[in-house]
Design an enzyme around this catalytic site. Structure first.
Site, mmCIF file in Angstrom:
data_model
loop_
_atom_site.group_PDB
_atom_site.id
_atom_site.type_symbol
_atom_site.label_atom_id
_atom_site.label_comp_id
_atom_site.label_asym_id
_atom_site.label_seq_id
_atom_site.Cartn_x
_atom_site.Cartn_y
_atom_site.Cartn_z
ATOM 1 N N ILE A 1 -1.671 22.291 4.882
ATOM 2 C CA ILE A 1 -3.086 22.851 5.224
ATOM 3 C C ILE A 1 -3.921 21.837 5.687
ATOM 4 C CG2 ILE A 1 -4.985 24.103 4.149
ATOM 5 C CD1 ILE A 1 -2.643 25.630 4.829
ATOM 6 N N ALA B 1 2.589 25.735 3.236
ATOM 7 C CA ALA B 1 1.058 25.818 3.206
ATOM 8 C C ALA B 1 0.672 25.294 1.790
ATOM 9 C CB ALA B 1 0.773 27.423 3.080
ATOM 10 N N GLY C 1 0.825 -1.211 0.011
ATOM 11 C CA GLY C 1 0.176 0.272 -0.056
ATOM 12 C C GLY C 1 0.811 1.355 0.081
ATOM 13 N N ALA D 1 -1.621 10.319 -5.957
ATOM 14 C CA ALA D 1 -1.654 8.714 -5.814
ATOM 15 C C ALA D 1 -2.442 8.278 -7.079
ATOM 16 C CB ALA D 1 -2.786 8.337 -4.527
ATOM 17 N N HIS E 1 -31.811 18.094 -8.371
ATOM 18 C CA HIS E 1 -32.149 18.913 -7.213
ATOM 19 C C HIS E 1 -33.016 18.187 -6.221
ATOM 20 C CE1 HIS E 1 -33.798 22.713 -5.257
ATOM 21 N NE2 HIS E 1 -34.885 22.113 -5.290
#
Length: 463
Positions: free
Chosen positions: A186, A181, A40, A317, A442
């Protein structure tokens, strides 16, 4: 020593490596995968997945704190750091086992150890005191990348964290300086701030998320400040001194500053894992710690390929996985289409979330494209209002002459789950007319995607 023979051997079992192995097996190629650590790779074990598990805990915490807005009475919630980390590690372990099951399902030989090129169509794999020789017509390097370390800031669980330390913190510090940042910085800033840490962020660029559209970056910066984070932009660390309670940091730039923080969390980019692969004496070329390839992953050395983070930007990834399929299909004699860089989406799972595909508005203008820009705020979207998720907006950039969708940019709750609609549109070379003709259900937040397109052509309905 007689070498065991394979058609394809993949070195590295991250999102690029294990997908390459699976696709090779699907195409009837005898396949092995070599991994020195965990199936992984970094993404599943120490990156994409565990960070999202921790960020989910932060989201739940924020929502519980807002319960009264939804007519729910609840006691003030408190984070349980140990339980949050334990859940994150459990999620990663579950998926790691899943990769192992996929290897068995597809008949892929898994070899544990450190691999290096050992001559034409040969790999030597070292595990403890044992060395095994493997023969393969095609060797795919998918060794990924690691965090870039900064001088004088060696990782330790007490006061200097890189991604591994940040994912298994021994405690919650009172204060933290996040260096960088970009998306990773972040995301960690959002997580730790939600848990009550006083967060400072320092960034050399003049805005957070500097690779995003300028309007998105500005919005995120304003949001982070509103939440209570302190941003130090356009500056860097010019000095640091460790003392018993943490670090005294000097920041250079507009108005030199000094900070006192308990922990420094470094998210200052990555370095490709090219060491120890036996590249010396081969025609494999390395630039800035990344292996140079063509659009199908082939290197300068016949029979040797590279994919994913070790092969360069964008370091994502899903890009690695897609490169894996292209590389293997080319090896198998198929005719795959190379990746189009402007069709690779990118997501940041901060609070608020950010997602984009294609060119920013400035990039489109710099390329000389005539543009039409449309925007729609979630504050005018019925579903977002009902969810209490009205922060953010959707922005689209079209070629004014052809109607080609050049770029799409989103900021707000769960926009990372919405961007794929625009990704499919760009892949199909959809025009503004087709997007306007499409019916969006909607009530959904995705209606903002439709409204942004309408807005670009002066046909907005709800804003």
């Amino acid at each position: 020593m007689k070498a065991e023979n394979f058609d394809v051997v993949v070195v590295g079992a991250g999102p690029g490596g294990y997908v390459a192995a699976i696709r090779a097996a699907q195409l009837g190629l005898r396949t092995a995968i070599v991994e020195k650590s965990e199936l992984g790779g970094i993404c599943l074990n120490w990156g994409c997945i565990p960070t999202k598990a921790m960020l989910r805990s932060a989201d739940v915490l924020r929502l519980m704190r807002q319960a009264v807005q939804f007519g729910i009475k609840a006691a003030e919630p408190e984070p349980d750091l140990q339980a949050i980390v334990a859940r994150s590690r459990k999620v990663a372990t579950q998926l790691q086992r899943g990769v192992g099951q996929l290897m068995k399902k597809n008949g892929i030989t898994v070899i544990n150890g450190q691999a290096r090129l050992a001559g034409k169509e040969r790999l030597a794999v070292t595990s403890k005191d044992t060395e095994t020789l493997i023969a393969a017509k095609h060797i795919v390097l998918a060794t990924g990348a690691r965090a870039r370390t900064l001088p004088g800031l060696d990782a330790n669980p007490d006061s200097v964290w890189y991604y591994r330390e940040a994912l298994t913190p021994p405690r919650l510090p009172k204060s933290m300086l996040v260096v960088g940042a970009g998306a990773i910085g972040i995301e960690f800033a959002s997580f730790y701030h939600a848990l009550g840490v006083q967060v400072h962020v320092v960034e050399m660029a003049d805005r957070v998320l500097p690779l995003e559209d300028a309007e998105v970056s500005e919005y995120v910066g304003q949001s982070l400040r509103k939440q209570g984070m302190t941003l130090h932009l356009g500056c860097g660390i010019t000095g640091q001194r460790k003392y018993a309670g943490g670090w005294k940091i000097k920041l250079g730039g507009p108005g030199d500053k000094e900070l006192d923080v308990e922990v420094i969390l470094v998210a200052a980019g990555i370095v490709g894992n090219v060491e120890g692969l036996g590249l010396e004496g081969t025609a494999v070329k390395v630039e800035n710690s990344h292996i140079v390839t063509d659009s199908y992953g082939a290197t300068g050395e016949s029979g040797v390929y590279a994919i994913g983070d070790v092969a360069g930007a964008p370091w994502l990834a899903h890009k690695a996985s897609h490169e894996a399929m292209i590389c293997i299909e080319k090896i198998a004699g198929l005719t795959p289409e190379p990746i189009a860089a402007n069709r690779v989406p990118a997501c940041t799972y901060s609070h608020p979330q950010v997602a984009h595909v294609g060119l920013t508005e400035q990039q489109a203008r710099d390329a000389g494209r005539p543009v039409r820009v449309g925007k729609f705020p979630f504050s005018a979207n019925g579903k977002a209002i009902a969810l209490g998720a009205t922060d953010g907006f959707v922005k689209v950039v079209f070629d004014a002459d052809s109607g080609e969708l050049l770029g799409a940019h989103m900021v707000g709750d769960e926009v990372t789950e919405m961007i794929q609609g625009y990704v499919v549109a760009t892949e199909l070379e959809t025009t503004e007319a087709e997007l306007m003709q499409s019916i969006f259900p909607h009530p959904t937040q995705s209606e903002a995607m439709h409204e942004a397109v309408l807005s670009a052509y002066g046909r907005g309905l709800h804003y």
